[in-house]
Write an enzyme that holds these catalytic residues in place. Sequence first.
Site, PDB file in Angstrom:
ATOM      1  N   LYS A  47      60.869 -65.783  18.906  1.00 37.82           N
ATOM      2  CA  LYS A  47      61.790 -66.536  19.727  1.00 37.82           C
ATOM      3  C   LYS A  47      60.646 -67.699  20.263  1.00 37.82           C
ATOM      4  CE  LYS A  47      61.869 -63.063  22.547  1.00 37.82           C
ATOM      5  NZ  LYS A  47      61.951 -62.080  23.665  1.00 37.82           N
ATOM      6  N   ASP A  66      63.984 -63.334  30.547  1.00 39.51           N
ATOM      7  CA  ASP A  66      63.610 -64.027  31.797  1.00 39.51           C
ATOM      8  C   ASP A  66      62.891 -65.350  31.472  1.00 39.51           C
ATOM      9  OD1 ASP A  66      61.357 -62.499  30.487  1.00 39.51           O
ATOM     10  OD2 ASP A  66      60.146 -63.420  32.339  1.00 39.51           O
ATOM     11  N   ASP A  78      59.001 -57.312  28.435  1.00 35.11           N
ATOM     12  CA  ASP A  78      58.057 -57.892  29.374  1.00 35.11           C
ATOM     13  C   ASP A  78      58.722 -58.977  30.418  1.00 35.11           C
ATOM     14  OD1 ASP A  78      56.097 -57.588  31.087  1.00 35.11           O
ATOM     15  OD2 ASP A  78      54.602 -58.072  29.553  1.00 35.11           O
ATOM     16  N   ASP A 115      65.149 -58.815  25.889  1.00 33.06           N
ATOM     17  CA  ASP A 115      63.570 -59.214  25.933  1.00 33.06           C
ATOM     18  C   ASP A 115      62.888 -58.098  26.460  1.00 33.06           C
ATOM     19  OD1 ASP A 115      61.100 -60.597  26.254  1.00 33.06           O
ATOM     20  OD2 ASP A 115      61.727 -60.755  28.349  1.00 33.06           O
TER      21      ASP A 115
END
Length: 264
Positions: free
Chosen positions: A178, A203, A9, A7
């Site tokens: 996702k 995250d 950001d 991922d």
Amino acid sequence: MQAFIIDLDGTLFRGTEMIPGADLFIQQLRERKLPFLLMTNNSTRTAAEVARHMQGMGIPAEETDVFTSAQAAAQYWDEEQQGKRVFVIGETGLREALKDRGFELVDEAPDVVIQGIDRKFDYEKLTAAVRHIRAGAKSIITNPDHLLPSDGGFLPGAGSIAAAIERATGVQPVVIGKPSPIIMRYAMARLGAAADRTLVVGDNCVTDIGGGAAAGCRTALMLTGLATVSNWREHAEAAGVQPDLVCHGLDELLHKAMSIESIS
């Protein structure tokens, strides 16, 4: 060999600031010849623009390292082969991804409505999308995120727009990004990696960890963005998933990932 789907950001950077160690992490993956793909649900930018954004922070990313939900949506519809006429609700990244696949972007009589985040979304676009879908056009969304983080707080995401269209049409769209396994399958195909040899890193328990788990991959939750030391257990419980690894930083991630690799 372990492959990584990573991922962006909240994992490698926050907005315009690199998360400490992200540059070294990518460099080490290259030096160890570990295959990786940088995946984003954000459909606003092209892969080249995403790479330049990271390069500006010092992260050594290349266009070919990046895979966006816009690219995945274009690939999905290309493989469906149900028509070349596309009505788009979205920005440059989505429009360019569709053009790259040879689609015709139209306002009338589309075969499909493909929708991502659109910061100029209005009632006119909503009306057009609803009419097209009710007339028989297929419905696809790049990603289901209802909110996007920004410097001033959260903004409505692609999923919020999709909710309005779905409510008005009664048609549930195909979700590409996702946590859909669709984008995960495409990513693993690009990496040439099986699910049990792929580690999904992020995250967000819902999108990253949930998406990785749905695709049968191992997962690593980073406590560098949405998930933190104080809230990650709560987030995991709410999402109904448990990550295989929990890491405070990217240096810890690489160490733990290599430990798993050595005993798998």
